[in-house]
Design an enzyme around this catalytic site. Structure first.
Site, PDB file in Angstrom:
ATOM      1  N   HIS A  91     -20.276 -26.416  -1.425  1.00  0.00           N
ATOM      2  CA  HIS A  91     -20.538 -25.312  -2.355  1.00  0.00           C
ATOM      3  C   HIS A  91     -19.481 -25.238  -3.451  1.00  0.00           C
ATOM      4  CE1 HIS A  91     -18.043 -22.678   0.491  1.00  0.00           C
ATOM      5  NE2 HIS A  91     -17.492 -22.411  -0.673  1.00  0.00           N
ATOM      6  N   ASP A  99     -15.107 -16.385  -8.936  1.00  0.00           N
ATOM      7  CA  ASP A  99     -15.709 -15.515  -7.934  1.00  0.00           C
ATOM      8  C   ASP A  99     -14.711 -14.496  -7.413  1.00  0.00           C
ATOM      9  OD1 ASP A  99     -14.143 -17.425  -6.673  1.00  0.00           O
ATOM     10  OD2 ASP A  99     -15.790 -18.395  -5.625  1.00  0.00           O
ATOM     11  N   ASP A 138     -19.151 -27.599   2.858  1.00  0.00           N
ATOM     12  CA  ASP A 138     -20.601 -27.798   2.747  1.00  0.00           C
ATOM     13  C   ASP A 138     -21.020 -28.093   1.305  1.00  0.00           C
ATOM     14  OD1 ASP A 138     -20.212 -25.363   1.568  1.00  0.00           O
ATOM     15  OD2 ASP A 138     -21.473 -24.205   2.958  1.00  0.00           O
ATOM     16  N   GLU A 174     -23.610 -21.126  -2.262  1.00  0.00           N
ATOM     17  CA  GLU A 174     -23.827 -21.706  -0.944  1.00  0.00           C
ATOM     18  C   GLU A 174     -25.059 -22.608  -0.944  1.00  0.00           C
ATOM     19  OE1 GLU A 174     -21.536 -21.362   1.086  1.00  0.00           O
ATOM     20  OE2 GLU A 174     -20.993 -19.308   1.589  1.00  0.00           O
TER      21      GLU A 174
HETATM   22  C1  GLP Z   1     -14.103 -20.613  -1.308  1.00  0.00           C
HETATM   23  C2  GLP Z   1     -14.131 -20.449  -2.823  1.00  0.00           C
HETATM   24  C3  GLP Z   1     -14.430 -21.773  -3.497  1.00  0.00           C
HETATM   25  C4  GLP Z   1     -13.532 -22.854  -2.967  1.00  0.00           C
HETATM   26  C5  GLP Z   1     -13.746 -23.000  -1.487  1.00  0.00           C
HETATM   27  C6  GLP Z   1     -12.910 -24.098  -0.862  1.00  0.00           C
HETATM   28  O1  GLP Z   1     -15.362 -20.612  -0.762  1.00  0.00           O
HETATM   29  N1  GLP Z   1     -15.096 -19.486  -3.233  1.00  0.00           N
HETATM   30  O2  GLP Z   1     -14.270 -21.618  -4.908  1.00  0.00           O
HETATM   31  O3  GLP Z   1     -13.781 -24.078  -3.631  1.00  0.00           O
HETATM   32  O4  GLP Z   1     -13.401 -21.759  -0.876  1.00  0.00           O
HETATM   33  O5  GLP Z   1     -11.637 -23.645  -0.613  1.00  0.00           O
HETATM   34  P1  GLP Z   1     -10.437 -24.596  -0.231  1.00  0.00           P
HETATM   35  O6  GLP Z   1      -9.979 -25.174  -1.522  1.00  0.00           O
HETATM   36  O7  GLP Z   1      -9.416 -23.663   0.347  1.00  0.00           O
HETATM   37  O8  GLP Z   1     -10.944 -25.594   0.720  1.00  0.00           O
END
Ligand code: GLP
Length: 270
Positions: free
Chosen positions: A143, A72, A141, A148
């Site tokens: 995702h 992404d 959450d 989402e």
């Molecule tokens: C963002 C990214 C996800 C990632 C999430 C959690 O939303 N788009 O790919 O898994 O953050 O991030 P973290 O690993 O910092 O908790």
């Protein structure tokens, strides 16, 4: 689904890096048949990227014939912005390994035609033979990428509006100011991820415990997109002890038992 429960974040990161290297080596990639690797950003994979760099420096792996596709990217953030996923990937990984820059694919969040950019990305994955291993993290959450809650489990790469939960979680990278966080992103879909031959998600920390329980014990649901992994033939979740806080005792013991001989990351490389 496999659930690999590691002691802590460091051992989780080492395990995922070793597993990735083992899969690349097993595939014995070449210019005509590269290894396609899907990659995430976020804090969860940081330790894994450090371990992959170490393994590369020790001569255990080369990324010359690895082609990457990132999950992404924010819409409207300049590529050189320190919080763009372009900056993240080059700073934390690509600059430190031998991957040819032409092998790196990251969605262009500034494309004039975002829908066309998403289609082009999907077409490129297909043209190169499909993703061999898709690595990911999850949000609190549940995702995956930016899929989402409520995202179609058949979704493909597209523009998504981010939820307030995600904007708040990610504001820590933007001076804790939610107004600075881009409100939309380009993201692979759940369908795109499920098309990969293998999917491996990293889940660490107590704030992911509820999502992990939903993903492992809950029903398949668009409200917890992590649960789509239950539909995959080769889905693996690697988590740490803190993330297990909401699992049933029986679930925890079951996976500890059946994976007890598979926890040592050195065995993956031998
Ligand atoms: C963002 C990214 C996800 C990632 C999430 C959690 O939303 N788009 O790919 O898994 O953050 O991030 P973290 O690993 O910092 O908790």
């Amino acid at each position: 689904m496999r659930l690999i429960i590691q002691e802590n974040y460091q051992s989780l990161s080492e395990w995922v890096a070793c597993y990735t290297v083992a899969q690349i080596k097993k595939a014995n990639p070449s210019p005509s048949r590269p290894f396609l690797l899907g990659l995430p950003t976020g804090s969860s994979p940081l330790g894994m990227y450090r371990c992959l760099i170490d393994l590369y420096k020790k001569g255990d792996v080369s990324f010359k014939h690895v082609v990457t596709f990132n999950m992404d990217e924010y819409v409207g953030l300049p590529e050189e912005h320190p919080q763009s996923y372009h900056s993240f990937m080059w700073n934390h990984f690509f600059h430190h390994i031998d991957i040819p820059p032409g092998n790196v694919h990251i969605l262009n969040g500034n494309a004039a035609d975002p829908a066309a950019e998403c289609e082009r990305f999907e077409a490129r994955i297909k043209a190169l033979g499909g993703i061999d291993l898709f690595l990911g993290g999850i949000g609190p959450d549940g995702h995956i990428a930016f899929n989402e809650p409520g995202s179609s489990l058949a979704s493909r790469t597209r523009v998504k509006t981010l939820t307030t939960d995600t904007l708040l979680a990610n504001s820590r990278f933007f001076d804790n100011d939610i107004n600075q966080v881009p409100q939309t992103a380009l993201t692979v879909g759940i369908g795109t991820i499920l098309d990969a031959r293998e999917v491996l998600l990293m889940v660490n920390g107590h704030n992911k415990a509820r999502a992990l329980a939903q993903g492992v014990e809950g029903p398949v649901s668009q409200m917890w997109t992590i649960s789509a992994l239950q539909m995959h033939r080769k889905g693996i979740i690697v988590c740490d002890e803190s993330a297990c806080a909401e699992l049933k005792v029986g679930t925890y013991r079951y996976f500890k038992d059946i994976e007890k001989n598979n926890l040592d990351c050195n065995r993956l490389l031998s």
